[in-house]
Design a protein around this motif. Structure first.
Motif, PDB file in Angstrom:
ATOM      1  N   PHE A  89      -5.766  -5.688  13.567  1.00 38.68           N
ATOM      2  CA  PHE A  89      -4.376  -5.854  14.066  1.00 38.68           C
ATOM      3  C   PHE A  89      -3.874  -4.632  14.950  1.00 38.68           C
ATOM      4  CE2 PHE A  89      -4.811  -8.950  10.632  1.00 38.68           C
ATOM      5  CZ  PHE A  89      -4.105 -10.006  11.158  1.00 38.68           C
ATOM      6  N   MET A  90      -4.964  -3.899  15.199  1.00 40.65           N
ATOM      7  CA  MET A  90      -4.687  -2.714  15.910  1.00 40.65           C
ATOM      8  C   MET A  90      -3.883  -3.109  17.335  1.00 40.65           C
ATOM      9  SD  MET A  90      -5.054   0.459  14.824  1.00 40.65           S
ATOM     10  CE  MET A  90      -5.278   1.377  16.126  1.00 40.65           C
ATOM     11  N   ASN A  91      -3.952  -4.010  17.956  1.00 36.04           N
ATOM     12  CA  ASN A  91      -3.185  -4.524  19.186  1.00 36.04           C
ATOM     13  C   ASN A  91      -2.053  -4.959  19.103  1.00 36.04           C
ATOM     14  OD1 ASN A  91      -4.274  -6.654  18.382  1.00 36.04           O
ATOM     15  ND2 ASN A  91      -4.693  -7.297  20.072  1.00 36.04           N
ATOM     16  N   HIS A  92      -1.288  -4.594  17.816  1.00 32.54           N
ATOM     17  CA  HIS A  92       0.095  -5.192  17.384  1.00 32.54           C
ATOM     18  C   HIS A  92       1.127  -4.271  18.305  1.00 32.54           C
ATOM     19  CE1 HIS A  92       1.596  -1.645  15.638  1.00 32.54           C
ATOM     20  NE2 HIS A  92       0.361  -1.363  15.028  1.00 32.54           N
ATOM     21  N   GLU A  93       2.231  -4.867  18.384  1.00 34.54           N
ATOM     22  CA  GLU A  93       3.614  -4.323  19.138  1.00 34.54           C
ATOM     23  C   GLU A  93       4.582  -4.076  18.137  1.00 34.54           C
ATOM     24  OE1 GLU A  93       4.323  -7.048  22.333  1.00 34.54           O
ATOM     25  OE2 GLU A  93       2.551  -6.530  23.432  1.00 34.54           O
ATOM     26  N   GLY A  94       4.069  -3.831  16.953  1.00 35.26           N
ATOM     27  CA  GLY A  94       5.243  -3.691  15.813  1.00 35.26           C
ATOM     28  C   GLY A  94       5.673  -2.172  15.815  1.00 35.26           C
ATOM     29  N   GLY A  95       5.002  -1.383  16.529  1.00 35.46           N
ATOM     30  CA  GLY A  95       5.615   0.022  16.349  1.00 35.46           C
ATOM     31  C   GLY A  95       4.947   0.643  15.003  1.00 35.46           C
ATOM     32  N   PRO A 133       5.851   1.314  11.969  1.00 36.88           N
ATOM     33  CA  PRO A 133       5.957   0.745  10.470  1.00 36.88           C
ATOM     34  C   PRO A 133       4.619  -0.048  10.313  1.00 36.88           C
ATOM     35  CG  PRO A 133       8.113   0.613  11.383  1.00 36.88           C
ATOM     36  CD  PRO A 133       7.265   1.063  12.579  1.00 36.88           C
ATOM     37  N   VAL A 134       4.552  -0.894  11.367  1.00 38.01           N
ATOM     38  CA  VAL A 134       3.176  -1.803  11.204  1.00 38.01           C
ATOM     39  C   VAL A 134       1.915  -0.914  11.323  1.00 38.01           C
ATOM     40  CG1 VAL A 134       1.793  -3.560  12.310  1.00 38.01           C
ATOM     41  CG2 VAL A 134       4.231  -3.621  12.369  1.00 38.01           C
ATOM     42  N   TYR A 135       1.960  -0.025  12.120  1.00 35.35           N
ATOM     43  CA  TYR A 135       0.720   1.104  12.084  1.00 35.35           C
ATOM     44  C   TYR A 135       0.537   1.662  10.869  1.00 35.35           C
ATOM     45  CZ  TYR A 135      -2.679   4.707  13.134  1.00 35.35           C
ATOM     46  OH  TYR A 135      -3.651   5.577  13.011  1.00 35.35           O
ATOM     47  N   HIS A 136       1.594   2.026  10.122  1.00 35.25           N
ATOM     48  CA  HIS A 136       1.448   2.819   8.928  1.00 35.25           C
ATOM     49  C   HIS A 136       0.969   1.952   7.717  1.00 35.25           C
ATOM     50  CE1 HIS A 136       2.318   5.965   6.136  1.00 35.25           C
ATOM     51  NE2 HIS A 136       3.041   5.058   5.188  1.00 35.25           N
ATOM     52  N   LEU A 174      -2.844   1.321   8.115  1.00 39.87           N
ATOM     53  CA  LEU A 174      -3.464   2.565   7.973  1.00 39.87           C
ATOM     54  C   LEU A 174      -3.326   2.658   6.355  1.00 39.87           C
ATOM     55  CD1 LEU A 174      -4.689   5.388   8.904  1.00 39.87           C
ATOM     56  CD2 LEU A 174      -2.634   6.388   8.773  1.00 39.87           C
ATOM     57  N   THR A 175      -2.305   2.217   5.865  1.00 37.33           N
ATOM     58  CA  THR A 175      -2.469   2.286   4.365  1.00 37.33           C
ATOM     59  C   THR A 175      -3.309   1.425   3.822  1.00 37.33           C
ATOM     60  OG1 THR A 175       0.026   2.968   4.456  1.00 37.33           O
ATOM     61  CG2 THR A 175      -0.806   2.032   2.177  1.00 37.33           C
ATOM     62  N   LEU A 176      -3.517   0.167   4.178  1.00 38.66           N
ATOM     63  CA  LEU A 176      -4.480  -0.802   3.715  1.00 38.66           C
ATOM     64  C   LEU A 176      -6.075  -0.160   4.013  1.00 38.66           C
ATOM     65  CD1 LEU A 176      -3.075  -4.017   5.206  1.00 38.66           C
ATOM     66  CD2 LEU A 176      -3.172  -3.192   2.803  1.00 38.66           C
ATOM     67  N   ASP A 177      -6.173   0.681   5.408  1.00 42.24           N
ATOM     68  CA  ASP A 177      -7.552   1.230   5.334  1.00 42.24           C
ATOM     69  C   ASP A 177      -7.593   2.205   4.368  1.00 42.24           C
ATOM     70  OD1 ASP A 177      -9.940   1.497   6.665  1.00 42.24           O
ATOM     71  OD2 ASP A 177      -9.088   2.834   8.237  1.00 42.24           O
ATOM     72  N   MET A 178      -6.787   3.268   4.190  1.00 44.64           N
ATOM     73  CA  MET A 178      -6.845   4.254   3.309  1.00 44.64           C
ATOM     74  C   MET A 178      -7.170   3.799   1.872  1.00 44.64           C
ATOM     75  SD  MET A 178      -7.187   7.236   4.803  1.00 44.64           S
ATOM     76  CE  MET A 178      -8.062   6.437   5.895  1.00 44.64           C
ATOM     77  N   CYS A 179      -6.218   2.650   1.518  1.00 44.92           N
ATOM     78  CA  CYS A 179      -6.642   1.978  -0.019  1.00 44.92           C
ATOM     79  C   CYS A 179      -8.175   1.596  -0.261  1.00 44.92           C
ATOM     80  CB  CYS A 179      -5.720   0.952  -0.310  1.00 44.92           C
ATOM     81  SG  CYS A 179      -3.994   1.331  -0.364  1.00 44.92           S
ATOM     82  N   GLY A 180      -8.513   0.972   1.092  1.00 45.66           N
ATOM     83  CA  GLY A 180     -10.080   0.466   1.011  1.00 45.66           C
ATOM     84  C   GLY A 180     -11.081   1.636   0.865  1.00 45.66           C
ATOM     85  N   ILE A 181     -10.664   2.754   1.442  1.00 43.87           N
ATOM     86  CA  ILE A 181     -11.514   3.945   1.306  1.00 43.87           C
ATOM     87  C   ILE A 181     -11.304   4.596  -0.245  1.00 43.87           C
ATOM     88  CG2 ILE A 181     -11.907   6.561   2.036  1.00 43.87           C
ATOM     89  CD1 ILE A 181     -10.947   5.418   4.763  1.00 43.87           C
ATOM     90  N   CYS A 182     -10.222   4.626  -0.848  1.00 46.37           N
ATOM     91  CA  CYS A 182      -9.915   5.049  -2.159  1.00 46.37           C
ATOM     92  C   CYS A 182     -10.218   4.205  -3.061  1.00 46.37           C
ATOM     93  CB  CYS A 182      -8.456   5.231  -2.307  1.00 46.37           C
ATOM     94  SG  CYS A 182      -8.065   6.367  -3.839  1.00 46.37           S
ATOM     95  N   MET A 183     -10.541   3.085  -2.863  1.00 49.95           N
ATOM     96  CA  MET A 183     -11.149   2.007  -3.914  1.00 49.95           C
ATOM     97  C   MET A 183     -12.503   2.268  -3.968  1.00 49.95           C
ATOM     98  SD  MET A 183      -8.744   0.207  -5.453  1.00 49.95           S
ATOM     99  CE  MET A 183      -9.428  -1.366  -5.924  1.00 49.95           C
ATOM    100  N   ILE A 184     -13.172   2.315  -2.914  1.00 52.92           N
ATOM    101  CA  ILE A 184     -14.642   2.531  -3.270  1.00 52.92           C
ATOM    102  C   ILE A 184     -15.002   4.136  -3.706  1.00 52.92           C
ATOM    103  CG2 ILE A 184     -15.119   3.483  -0.821  1.00 52.92           C
ATOM    104  CD1 ILE A 184     -17.824   2.178  -0.768  1.00 52.92           C
TER     105      ILE A 184
END
Length: 216
Positions: free
Chosen positions: A45-51, A53-56, A59-69
């Motif tokens: 979903f990197m090509n979103h147009e939500g500005g 808030p959506v990017y954050h 990014l939070t989901l990505d960071m959560c995945g890293i922290c979970m491992i």
């Protein structure tokens, strides 16, 4: 592709019948899966147009995945290292989970890639202390797993450094926009890191099943 491989191949090829502590196997499976899932959602979903808030959120989901491992992936390591010390093992597991909670907060609130990478430093130091216990012969664990875990962390750190340093595209701007850029190299190294985690944890879980702690 790595997500699908981890999703189907790990549970299908995992020696569940030979593992006495089943929840560690489940935790390990979730650990291997989480960074791939977070990364797929982030990039899809990197090509979103939500500005912002959506990017954050992505990014939070990505960071959560890293922290979970980092969190779930280390629990079998801690458990195996302190197998014969139940009380100390429980305390160490709780401390590591609390430390990981702080790490994920720091990662999702970080303002730069360097600060995000630094957020996981305490987790890495905590894991390394258990590697040290194994190396000096105090901690338990399979004799073959330590090398896997050291390789795992080395690949993860190398991937993070390459991603932050923007190597090789910083030397030839524009040449690596689509292929072989630092972010892609980082992802390849992370997959390799997860594989070494899997091999090391698998050795440890099989070792637990055959190891007998000395009686007091």
């Amino acid at each position: 592709i790595p997500l699908l491989c981890f999703l189907f191949l790990i549970p299908l090829n995992f020696p569940w019948s030979q593992i006495s502590v089943t929840w560690l196997g489940v935790v390990h499976f979730l650990a291997c899966l989480s960074p791939q899932l977070g990364s797929v959602l982030y990039h899809l979903f990197m090509n979103h147009e939500g500005g912002e808030p959506v990017y954050h959120t992505l990014l939070t989901l990505d960071m959560c995945g890293i922290c979970m491992i980092n969190t779930l992936g280390a629990l079998p390591i801690v458990y195996s290292t302190l197998l014969c010390y139940p009380f100390t093992r429980t305390v160490a597991l709780v401390v590591y989970i609390l430390l990981s909670s702080y790490a994920i907060y720091s990662a999702i609130t970080a303002r730069s890639s360097v600060r995000r990478l630094r957020s996981f430093a305490w987790q890495a130091l905590f894991r390394f202390s258990f590697f040290l216990l194994r190396w000096v012969g105090v901690g338990g664990g399979s004799p073959t797993s330590l090398q896997h875990f050291l390789t795992m962390d080395a690949l993860a750190v190398l991937g993070g450094i390459i991603n932050i340093a923007r190597i090789p595209e910083r030397f030839r701007p524009g040449l690596f926009d689509y292929w072989c850029n630092s972010h892609q190299i980082m992802h390849v190294l992370v997959v390799g890191s997860i594989l070494y985690l899997h091999w090391g944890v698998l050795d440890d879980l099989l070792w637990i099943n055959s190891h007998h702690c000395p009686s007091d």
